[in-house]
Design an enzyme around this catalytic site. Sequence first.
Site: not given
Lengths: 253, 193
Positions: A11, A130
């Site tokens: 990230d 997701d």
Amino acid sequence: MLTKRIIPCLDIKDGRTVKGVNFVDLRDAGDPVELASRYSDEGADELVFLDISATEQKRKTLANLVLKVAATLDIPFTVGGGIRSVEDAKILLRNGADKVTINSAAVQRPDLINELTNNFGSQCVVVAIDAKKVDESWIVHLVGGKVPTKIELKEWAREAETRGAGEILFTSMDHDGTKKGFANNALAELTEILNIPIIASGGAGNSQHFVDAFTKGRADAALAASVFHFGEIKLPQLKRILNEENIPTRTIL
Amino acid sequence: MNTVIIDYDAGNVKSLQFALERLGVEAQITHNIDSISSADKVVFPGQGEAASAMEKLRSKGLDTLIPKLRQPVLGICLGMQLLCKQTEEGNTQGLGILPSKVKRFPNIVKVPQMGWNTVNHNAEGLFEGITQDCYMYLVHSYFVPITPNTIAQTNYAGAYSVAVQKDNFYGVQFHPEKSSKDGLRLLENFLKF
């Protein structure tokens, strides 16, 4: 034989890795390039960089980072975070990214998948999904899993494939962060209906979870972040275990 | 030594340029006919769709130039496929340097093939010093069948060519610039020709 891929995910915020990284001997654990080379040396098959910053400067910083990563890394890498147009993707691919990944933007405007594949080819386009189980069905969520849609996982995955996606990165929001294993049943169901590679994401806690994702979940690749960053799973050891379990794995000397 | 990468808007050439840079070679990315003709080594990359790639080559006059080159030429991925006579992708005529016909993977396997596969090779030339059954990174939906020109092969729904050679023309289906140390060694071997 084609091997199953292990993909550490980094990230990125403002050009730096955000999740705490516990590599004691890294000079700068916040430097994505250094961390990426480390993973590459340890046998990562591919890397994913997800940009989570939301500043105006974002696009430029990310494009510069991609250039630096490409100059150093000799394994494939995917970049995602805020890609909404062909132009957004073009600069990242031109700077050396192998693939881009799109998530909410594709749900909000599915034509984006067609536009990207028509311009750069299917092999460059990873559609990330997701999803979370709501009343016995897997429902697609937006904005990092916060906002539910009315779309069912399998339906959306199939549409993404039809529109030209080269790969599906499926994250189970129910498993993400739990360290109790990947969503193997849902993964196996996706494998039944899709003919493009599937990357399992969310839930990795130990090496056996990767074994299960490849055997029970029949995934083509598995992605994780913190278990690698904190050294809870070491890549060479994971590769050895997969090898012992007769899962085709790329081992490096 | 003067190395060029043929520029025809065909995907990720930056990584290729960086890989050559790691080997100490400043490769120029160009579609200039004279620069390509006079280069010592020519790398012919490729990514994307065959018909539009051929169209781009034609628009730059590269389709007639490439078959005439006499220095070592390395086609990569789609670049290797376009060295062939024909491809099933959009029923496209290639450059015809190799007599092969490029085919699509059958749907009994996932298409595209994406990832690292083991490569069985002839252990010389391009593959000198590279371990047998090494891993190379592949991303593709179409493949070159086994032919007398095959110098390396792998298995995906059967055996097929991942490296070919005819005279001064070489082709690899995998991405050496993305295949870690073995891939870099292959590029190094090519630069030594």
